[in-house]
Enzyme design. Structure first.
Site, PDB file in Angstrom:
ATOM      1  N   GLY A  80       1.281   4.752   2.884  1.00 29.95           N
ATOM      2  CA  GLY A  80       2.877   5.100   2.907  1.00 29.95           C
ATOM      3  C   GLY A  80       3.230   5.311   1.422  1.00 29.95           C
ATOM      4  O   GLY A  80       4.137   6.179   1.256  1.00 29.95           O
ATOM      5  N   THR A  81       2.882   4.583   0.633  1.00 25.21           N
ATOM      6  CA  THR A  81       3.341   4.645  -0.895  1.00 25.21           C
ATOM      7  C   THR A  81       3.166   6.027  -1.487  1.00 25.21           C
ATOM      8  O   THR A  81       3.978   6.587  -2.066  1.00 25.21           O
ATOM      9  CB  THR A  81       2.775   3.531  -1.847  1.00 25.21           C
ATOM     10  OG1 THR A  81       3.132   2.323  -0.953  1.00 25.21           O
ATOM     11  CG2 THR A  81       3.343   3.534  -3.206  1.00 25.21           C
ATOM     12  N   ASN A 159      11.640  -3.052   6.614  1.00 19.21           N
ATOM     13  CA  ASN A 159      10.676  -3.861   6.953  1.00 19.21           C
ATOM     14  C   ASN A 159      10.893  -5.298   6.898  1.00 19.21           C
ATOM     15  O   ASN A 159      10.327  -6.045   7.722  1.00 19.21           O
ATOM     16  CB  ASN A 159       9.396  -3.704   5.667  1.00 19.21           C
ATOM     17  CG  ASN A 159      10.183  -3.666   4.346  1.00 19.21           C
ATOM     18  OD1 ASN A 159      11.085  -2.833   4.240  1.00 19.21           O
ATOM     19  ND2 ASN A 159       9.789  -4.335   3.609  1.00 19.21           N
ATOM     20  N   GLN A 187       7.882   1.812   8.871  1.00 19.95           N
ATOM     21  CA  GLN A 187       8.040   0.521   9.773  1.00 19.95           C
ATOM     22  C   GLN A 187       8.539   1.194  11.198  1.00 19.95           C
ATOM     23  O   GLN A 187       8.408   0.377  12.125  1.00 19.95           O
ATOM     24  CB  GLN A 187       9.063  -0.368   9.318  1.00 19.95           C
ATOM     25  CG  GLN A 187       8.401  -1.311   8.109  1.00 19.95           C
ATOM     26  CD  GLN A 187       7.412  -2.102   8.559  1.00 19.95           C
ATOM     27  OE1 GLN A 187       6.980  -2.318   9.677  1.00 19.95           O
ATOM     28  NE2 GLN A 187       6.571  -2.574   7.228  1.00 19.95           N
ATOM     29  N   GLY A 208      -0.880   4.496   8.096  1.00 18.69           N
ATOM     30  CA  GLY A 208      -1.818   4.196   9.105  1.00 18.69           C
ATOM     31  C   GLY A 208      -1.903   2.709   9.775  1.00 18.69           C
ATOM     32  O   GLY A 208      -1.663   2.338  10.823  1.00 18.69           O
ATOM     33  N   HIS A 209      -1.775   1.925   8.714  1.00 20.74           N
ATOM     34  CA  HIS A 209      -2.095   0.413   8.828  1.00 20.74           C
ATOM     35  C   HIS A 209      -1.000  -0.196   9.611  1.00 20.74           C
ATOM     36  O   HIS A 209      -1.347  -1.493   9.948  1.00 20.74           O
ATOM     37  CB  HIS A 209      -2.656  -0.435   7.745  1.00 20.74           C
ATOM     38  CG  HIS A 209      -1.714  -0.638   6.561  1.00 20.74           C
ATOM     39  ND1 HIS A 209      -1.315  -1.679   6.194  1.00 20.74           N
ATOM     40  CD2 HIS A 209      -1.020   0.165   5.738  1.00 20.74           C
ATOM     41  CE1 HIS A 209      -0.405  -1.726   5.145  1.00 20.74           C
ATOM     42  NE2 HIS A 209      -0.211  -0.481   4.663  1.00 20.74           N
ATOM     43  N   THR A 245     -11.634  14.583  -1.396  1.00 24.14           N
ATOM     44  CA  THR A 245     -12.051  14.826  -0.089  1.00 24.14           C
ATOM     45  C   THR A 245     -11.718  13.984   0.913  1.00 24.14           C
ATOM     46  O   THR A 245     -11.162  12.737   0.665  1.00 24.14           O
ATOM     47  CB  THR A 245     -13.719  14.265  -0.221  1.00 24.14           C
ATOM     48  OG1 THR A 245     -14.135  15.536  -1.061  1.00 24.14           O
ATOM     49  CG2 THR A 245     -14.411  14.457   1.112  1.00 24.14           C
ATOM     50  N   CYS A 333       8.132 -13.833  -5.218  1.00 26.64           N
ATOM     51  CA  CYS A 333       7.718 -14.628  -6.388  1.00 26.64           C
ATOM     52  C   CYS A 333       8.125 -13.754  -7.657  1.00 26.64           C
ATOM     53  O   CYS A 333       7.346 -12.902  -7.943  1.00 26.64           O
ATOM     54  CB  CYS A 333       6.283 -15.156  -6.192  1.00 26.64           C
ATOM     55  SG  CYS A 333       5.902 -16.591  -7.560  1.00 26.64           S
TER      56      CYS A 333
HETATM   57  N1  PLP Z   1       7.533   1.522   3.119  1.00 23.11           N
HETATM   58  C1  PLP Z   1       7.809   0.756   3.844  1.00 23.11           C
HETATM   59  C2  PLP Z   1       9.032   0.255   4.537  1.00 23.11           C
HETATM   60  C3  PLP Z   1       6.800  -0.296   4.181  1.00 23.11           C
HETATM   61  O1  PLP Z   1       7.130  -1.568   4.955  1.00 23.11           O
HETATM   62  C4  PLP Z   1       5.595  -0.088   3.288  1.00 23.11           C
HETATM   63  C5  PLP Z   1       4.619  -1.282   3.563  1.00 23.11           C
HETATM   64  O2  PLP Z   1       4.959  -2.472   3.731  1.00 23.11           O
HETATM   65  C6  PLP Z   1       5.267   0.826   2.768  1.00 23.11           C
HETATM   66  C7  PLP Z   1       6.310   1.776   2.628  1.00 23.11           C
HETATM   67  C8  PLP Z   1       4.204   1.096   1.774  1.00 23.11           C
HETATM   68  O3  PLP Z   1       2.992   1.460   2.846  1.00 23.11           O
HETATM   69  P1  PLP Z   1       1.469   1.420   2.218  1.00 23.11           P
HETATM   70  O4  PLP Z   1       1.288  -0.117   2.344  1.00 23.11           O
HETATM   71  O5  PLP Z   1       0.665   2.221   3.220  1.00 23.11           O
HETATM   72  O6  PLP Z   1       1.438   1.965   1.008  1.00 23.11           O
END
Ligand code: PLP
Length: 394
Positions: A80-81, A159, A187, A208-209, A245, A333
């Site tokens: 996602g990042t 999140n 999310q 995906g996760h 790849t 933290c």
């Molecule tokens: N955006 C949101 C709202 C998330 O909650 C998260 C992960 O917690 C991410 C982006 C990042 O996703 P990834 O862990 O696949 O980089």
């Protein structure tokens, strides 16, 4: 999942669905060809990737298919990042000359830290605040939008609290001002209905996760016609939009996870919301001085953000952990001390409540019995911690 674990941290990551694991299994030791190869052994893998691409597109309502029937608005990434970073890079380059970026005060670091970098490149970053329930301050948003706005990036659902932003309306307003619109739907995907064509988003991120596929695969939806600037340059993969790849097995897995999520969505929404609501009701009935955070009218069905006043979230987590219960806190933290998260601070949650905030995030694998057990254990845990808290009763 081990029998002694009650996993209520599904906004952090999810279990890979057994069906998803089975779908990806052949792509390690049997169908391990490179999708870019000319031979059939590799080439046949490429067509499976295209099927996965269509499954992702179906989940989010991306109807466009090219002449080969491929959903080319879907770009596979590593997470996602990466999708968030790429979307922002594409949007600011495509909006060449415009220097303002509008976002919210409660975004994920995948957005925030990339925007810090853009600020160093002299972009003006405007972060719109939220109210006590995590709802975006719409008047502030309207006031910030102008013809110099390159992109608006607003998360679909938060999140920490599960609060859902009115992204369709935000996108409409962004387009009226001539800006691109990106939404971080990490999310939201697989938990609520998404329709990129109806709502006309330009970019949308998925991971995906978070929806029962493995870690290490993500998606960027990028509307066709908008110039694309890759973040990772390399081979011709993903139509030159993401070099490297392909993570074949995980892409296949994500396709399967999206297919399953789409088929089960209405039932899962009902199931998760009913589990969550009953859990919150139980806590409210048996524990004094708690608050449920977020927009209770518009939030993800799986997320309960609960503040237990006058105690520390980390202590609650440690005691829950003794019973095998996994959740997470609303603190981060920072330089050795526990600070309420930026989301809690943006919502102006009082310090004594923000510190004792726990996020319980559910999945379809959770049961009523698990949540009853958790609620039951929380009663003495909270009472015990309040007894020794210097703030309780003050
Ligand atoms: N955006 C949101 C709202 C998330 O909650 C998260 C992960 O917690 C991410 C982006 C990042 O996703 P990834 O862990 O696949 O980089």
């Amino acid at each position: 999942m081990p029998n002694d674990t009650i996993y209520l941290d599904n906004n952090a990551t999810t279990r890979v669905a057994p069906e998803v694991f089975e779908a990806m299994r052949p792509y390690f030791c049997e169908r391990y060809g490179n999708p870019s190869s000319i031979h059939r052994f590799g080439g046949s893998v490429a067509s499976e990737i295209e099927k996965a691409r269509c499954a992702v597109a179906d989940l989010i309502g991306a109807k466009y298919r090219n002449k080969d029937g491929n959903a080319t608005e879907i770009v596979f990434t590593s997470c996602g990042t990466e999708s968030d970073n790429t979307a922002l890079q594409c949007a600011v380059r495509a909006a060449c000359g415009k220097t303002k970026i509008i976002t919210s005060a409660v975004e994920h670091p995948g957005i925030n830290h990339y925007l810090d970098e853009l600020a160093r490149q002299n972009y003006e970053i405007v972060k719109i605040g939220v109210d006590g329930q995590g709802r975006l301050k719409m008047d502030d948003f309207r006031a910030a939008l102008d013809g110099n706005t390159a992109v608006v990036s607003m998360m679909y659902a938060n999140n920490e609290t599960g609060t859902i932003f009115p992204v369709a309306e935000l996108c409409r307003l962004a387009h009226e001002a001539g800006a691109y619109f990106h939404t971080d739907a990490v999310q939201a995907a697989g938990k609520i209905e998404i329709d990129v064509d109806r709502d006309q988003f330009d970019f949308l991120s998925i991971s995906g996760h978070k929806l029962h596929a493995p870690k290490g695969v993500g998606v960027l939806f990028a509307r066709r016609g908008i110039p694309f600037t890759p973040l990772i340059l390399g081979g011709h993969q993903e139509k030159m939009r993401r070099g490297g790849t392909e993570n074949v097995a995980s892409i296949i897995a994500l396709g399967k996870a999206c297919q399953m999520a789409k088929a089960a969505l209405p039932d899962e929404i009902r199931y998760l919301a009913s589990l969550r609501d009953a859990f919150e009701a139980k806590l409210k009935a048996s524990i004094p001085k708690i608050r449920i955070n977020g927009d209770l009218e518009h939030r993800l069905p799986n997320t309960a953000s609960v503040s237990f006043e006058d105690i520390e979230g980390e202590s609650i987590l440690m005691l829950l952990d003794q019973f095998g219960i996994c959740a997470s806190s609303g603190s981060a933290c920072t330089t050795g001390s526990l600070e309420p998260s930026h989301v809690m601070r943006a919502m102006n949650i009082p310090y004594n409540a923000a510190h004792g905030t726990i996020r319980f995030s559910l999945s379809k694998y959770n049961t009523q019995a698990e949540l009853d057990f958790t609620a039951e254990k929380l009663v003495p845990i909270i009472a015990r911690l309040r007894e020794i808290s210097p703030y309780w009763g003050k």
